[in-house]
Design an enzyme around this catalytic site. Sequence first.
Site, PDB file in Angstrom:
ATOM      1  N   GLY A  77     135.277  -1.773  44.903  1.00  0.00           N
ATOM      2  CA  GLY A  77     134.651  -1.744  46.211  1.00  0.00           C
ATOM      3  C   GLY A  77     133.370  -2.541  46.279  1.00  0.00           C
ATOM      4  CG  ASP A  94     134.864   2.472  50.992  1.00  0.00           C
ATOM      5  OD1 ASP A  94     135.801   2.772  51.756  1.00  0.00           O
ATOM      6  OD2 ASP A  94     134.857   2.791  49.790  1.00  0.00           O
ATOM      7  N   PRO A 116     139.971   4.134  40.813  1.00  0.00           N
ATOM      8  CG  PRO A 116     139.100   6.047  41.849  1.00  0.00           C
ATOM      9  CD  PRO A 116     140.309   5.538  41.099  1.00  0.00           C
ATOM     10  CE  LYS A 171     138.241  10.361  47.297  1.00  0.00           C
ATOM     11  NZ  LYS A 171     138.033   9.094  48.025  1.00  0.00           N
ATOM     12  N   GLY A 181     133.667  -1.769  38.301  1.00  0.00           N
ATOM     13  CA  GLY A 181     132.552  -2.578  38.799  1.00  0.00           C
ATOM     14  C   GLY A 181     131.276  -1.794  38.920  1.00  0.00           C
ATOM     15  CB  ALA A 189     139.178  -4.929  35.838  1.00  0.00           C
TER      16      ALA A 189
END
Length: 216
Positions: free
Chosen positions: A194, A12, A172, A64, A175, A181
């Site tokens: 991201g 992004d 998503p 989306k 982090g 994770a």
Amino acid sequence: MKVKNQIILALDVEEKNKAYEILDAVEDYLDTIKIGYPLTLALGPEIIQSIKKDYKVNIIADFKVADIDATNEKIVKTTLNWGADSIIVHGFTGEDSVLASKNMAEKLGKEIFLLTEMSHPGADKFLKPVSLDIAQMGVDLGIKNYVAPATKPDRLKKIREVVGDDAFIISPGVGFQGGSASETLKYSNAAIVGRSIYNSQNPRASVEEIINSIKM
């Protein structure tokens, strides 16, 4: 679908040089990226084609998609024809809109990911109450790929229970948003990361750290 090291990069950023710099740093570890509006609005849909040509990566278009069936069909067709391998579609718009997206993707030999619930706190008010219904709708329509939040392991677990073990879930929120994770991958097939990568001073080292955390 397989994702190398079970990590998907959410790219992004808004500049081509920055995007390529990050991809150069992490391409040894990652083979799947998610491209959303920031990059495509800044550079045009040609950036999907460009990255597809210059890197051996699978591209998930995170648009989306959330419109009526006829409009969804056009968005999916145009996006996938620019080179994306799959596209994320909202489920709250209902069966007709989702089915139009699915049918168009399959006509092009590609896939959709059905978004059940989002990773940010605000999703709790409107999406959370219906996310399991969205997941069940996806199962009823024969959808195999889903998006469910890494930031809410309890919700992720419930969505997995609905869609079944054979479904492919990407998550998503790992982090920067607080998702882990290793915890996410107990229920999900791939974690989406991201800002922890693309805002890092050393994206390669950040990816290595995440991969190592999974193996622990």
